[in-house]
Scaffold this active site. Sequence first.
Site, PDB file in Angstrom:
ATOM      1  N   ASP A  78       0.858  -1.189   0.000  1.00 54.50           N
ATOM      2  CA  ASP A  78       0.000   0.000   0.000  1.00 54.50           C
ATOM      3  C   ASP A  78       0.892   1.236   0.000  1.00 54.50           C
ATOM      4  O   ASP A  78       2.072   1.160   0.332  1.00 54.50           O
ATOM      5  CB  ASP A  78      -0.913   0.000   1.238  1.00 54.50           C
ATOM      6  CG  ASP A  78      -1.875   1.193   1.240  1.00 54.50           C
ATOM      7  OD1 ASP A  78      -2.417   1.505   0.162  1.00 54.50           O
ATOM      8  OD2 ASP A  78      -2.079   1.805   2.287  1.00 54.50           O
ATOM      9  N   SER A  79       0.313   2.368  -0.382  1.00 54.44           N
ATOM     10  CA  SER A  79       1.090   3.605  -0.346  1.00 54.44           C
ATOM     11  C   SER A  79       1.382   4.039   1.096  1.00 54.44           C
ATOM     12  O   SER A  79       2.314   4.782   1.340  1.00 54.44           O
ATOM     13  CB  SER A  79       0.344   4.721  -1.072  1.00 54.44           C
ATOM     14  OG  SER A  79      -0.922   4.908  -0.482  1.00 54.44           O
ATOM     15  N   CYS A 107      -3.539  -0.814  -2.425  1.00 52.72           N
ATOM     16  CA  CYS A 107      -3.691   0.615  -2.730  1.00 52.72           C
ATOM     17  C   CYS A 107      -4.553   0.766  -3.982  1.00 52.72           C
ATOM     18  O   CYS A 107      -4.218   0.238  -5.043  1.00 52.72           O
ATOM     19  CB  CYS A 107      -2.308   1.202  -2.962  1.00 52.72           C
ATOM     20  SG  CYS A 107      -2.304   2.883  -3.600  1.00 52.72           S
ATOM     21  N   GLU A 112      -7.074   9.894   8.882  1.00 54.70           N
ATOM     22  CA  GLU A 112      -5.730   9.934   9.486  1.00 54.70           C
ATOM     23  C   GLU A 112      -5.706  10.790  10.748  1.00 54.70           C
ATOM     24  O   GLU A 112      -4.885  10.571  11.630  1.00 54.70           O
ATOM     25  CB  GLU A 112      -4.700  10.415   8.463  1.00 54.70           C
ATOM     26  CG  GLU A 112      -4.601   9.401   7.331  1.00 54.70           C
ATOM     27  CD  GLU A 112      -3.301   9.414   6.578  1.00 54.70           C
ATOM     28  OE1 GLU A 112      -2.675  10.488   6.506  1.00 54.70           O
ATOM     29  OE2 GLU A 112      -2.920   8.353   6.058  1.00 54.70           O
ATOM     30  N   CYS A 120     -11.193   3.055  -1.375  1.00 50.26           N
ATOM     31  CA  CYS A 120      -9.925   3.519  -0.805  1.00 50.26           C
ATOM     32  C   CYS A 120      -9.802   2.826   0.539  1.00 50.26           C
ATOM     33  O   CYS A 120     -10.795   2.717   1.285  1.00 50.26           O
ATOM     34  CB  CYS A 120      -9.962   5.040  -0.627  1.00 50.26           C
ATOM     35  SG  CYS A 120      -8.562   5.688   0.318  1.00 50.26           S
ATOM     36  N   HIS A 123      -8.706   3.585   3.276  1.00 45.83           N
ATOM     37  CA  HIS A 123      -9.014   4.343   4.499  1.00 45.83           C
ATOM     38  C   HIS A 123     -10.511   4.362   4.810  1.00 45.83           C
ATOM     39  O   HIS A 123     -10.904   4.596   5.945  1.00 45.83           O
ATOM     40  CB  HIS A 123      -8.564   5.806   4.349  1.00 45.83           C
ATOM     41  CG  HIS A 123      -7.099   6.028   4.560  1.00 45.83           C
ATOM     42  ND1 HIS A 123      -6.152   5.632   3.659  1.00 45.83           N
ATOM     43  CD2 HIS A 123      -6.421   6.628   5.573  1.00 45.83           C
ATOM     44  CE1 HIS A 123      -4.955   5.987   4.098  1.00 45.83           C
ATOM     45  NE2 HIS A 123      -5.085   6.591   5.255  1.00 45.83           N
TER      46      HIS A 123
END
Lengths: 245, 245
Positions: free
Chosen positions: B8-9, B71, B148, B180, B182
């Site tokens: 993942d990034s 990702c 985040e 995504c 997240h």
Amino acid sequence: MNRCGVFDSGIGGLSVASELLKSKLFDEIIYFGDTARVPYGNKNESTIIRYSLEALEFLKNFDIDFLVVACNSASSVAIDELRREAGFPVVGVIEAGVKALDAAKTSNILLTGTKRTIQSNKYQNMLLDLGYQNIISVATPLFVPLVEEGITEGKIVDEVFELYFGDIDKSSIDYVILGCTHYPFLAKSFKKHFPNAKLIHSGQAIVELLKNEYGLKEKSDTSIKLFASDNPEELRSKAKEWLNL
Amino acid sequence: MNRCGVFDSGIGGLSVASELLKSKLFDEIIYFGDTARVPYGNKNESTIIRYSLEALEFLKNFDIDFLVVACNSASSVAIDELRREAGFPVVGVIEAGVKALDAAKTSNILLTGTKRTIQSNKYQNMLLDLGYQNIISVATPLFVPLVEEGITEGKIVDEVFELYFGDIDKSSIDYVILGCTHYPFLAKSFKKHFPNAKLIHSGQAIVELLKNEYGLKEKSDTSIKLFASDNPEELRSKAKEWLNL
């Protein structure tokens, strides 16, 4: 011919380049945005130092006489290393911002910035060394993505201000240091929430420092060259919009 | 011994690693987060491909038998190049998410993701190829910084939902693809705003695809190794919290 390199992690430093262009202190400005690795604000110190030295190497190719570090995160952790390697003056937004504060030592100062900038304590230590006593520092990481999405006022911004500054007596703040190059775009919202505060912009502060400490004088004209490690077309389009190129 | 690399990034892919750990389809998972260059979502295609191939090179050192691209941005632009270089199966969250949609072709599908993911049209084209007709796609770039910052519900999140989905008849949506890694952390807010929708999580979709298409079976136990190109301590602390390590 005197040339100034301007380095930022991304496009935010254009707010500094814009003031440098207007000031006409240089014949040419070479801007480099490290857009392939933006943002720096949440990265490790050693990584930011490495990236900053790589940016310096790139800008050295243009025979620059000055380096302006327009990135607060880089200014907070990499300025000593950059000075050691540069061989010419290196000026950072943090010392410029602190020196631009021409205030009573008892003024209430609100410092805003990324997590990395706030946690580095660089701004706070410089302010304390100069005798300022009342410093509130708040990391405001959501401001960067908001500005990048073009959201600079309105309900969401007001809620985010409430989140970050809800506990602060806003009317008592005399100065707000905009400790990130993206934050000047939120000036209107800062003015609304901190009606009695003077805002300290990095770009204006850099120009003042260059005039006062290096005796630079206005030239007839300044040109600019723009480089980015990724998406140069986005940098150029933002520059067109923000710098009236 | 079968090993799965997860790339993942940044740290968001831990939501995929978490499901892989629970599924016990592998003896060992090797997770690599490119935290020195996160996020990928706003970077150029060629840059994302280069970074993805570098991640593959790193993970090859561990003798992996599978690569999971956790990702979405990398899945949307680099999956073909990764397959060409890998020499073992490469599975991406996009195809997994699309295949996990076991729905009537006339269902109302809302696709959410970063700008890069939405603009690539990769999800949309795969959905169209499978005969789905009613697809609304919305780029929701503010969700990543919100997650985040740990802000996953409440007034700010509701305002951002309003910003992105204000024009959509929310009760008519049957499926929301969380495009995504997240976004699963916003599941509660998605449920609130889209009360009739089933949410498609990348992690669960990947596990289903590995079972159905590669016939992988549950093992007795799975261990995990974590690597990051920057801030490995933050990755480990988030992994502790999210994966119950």
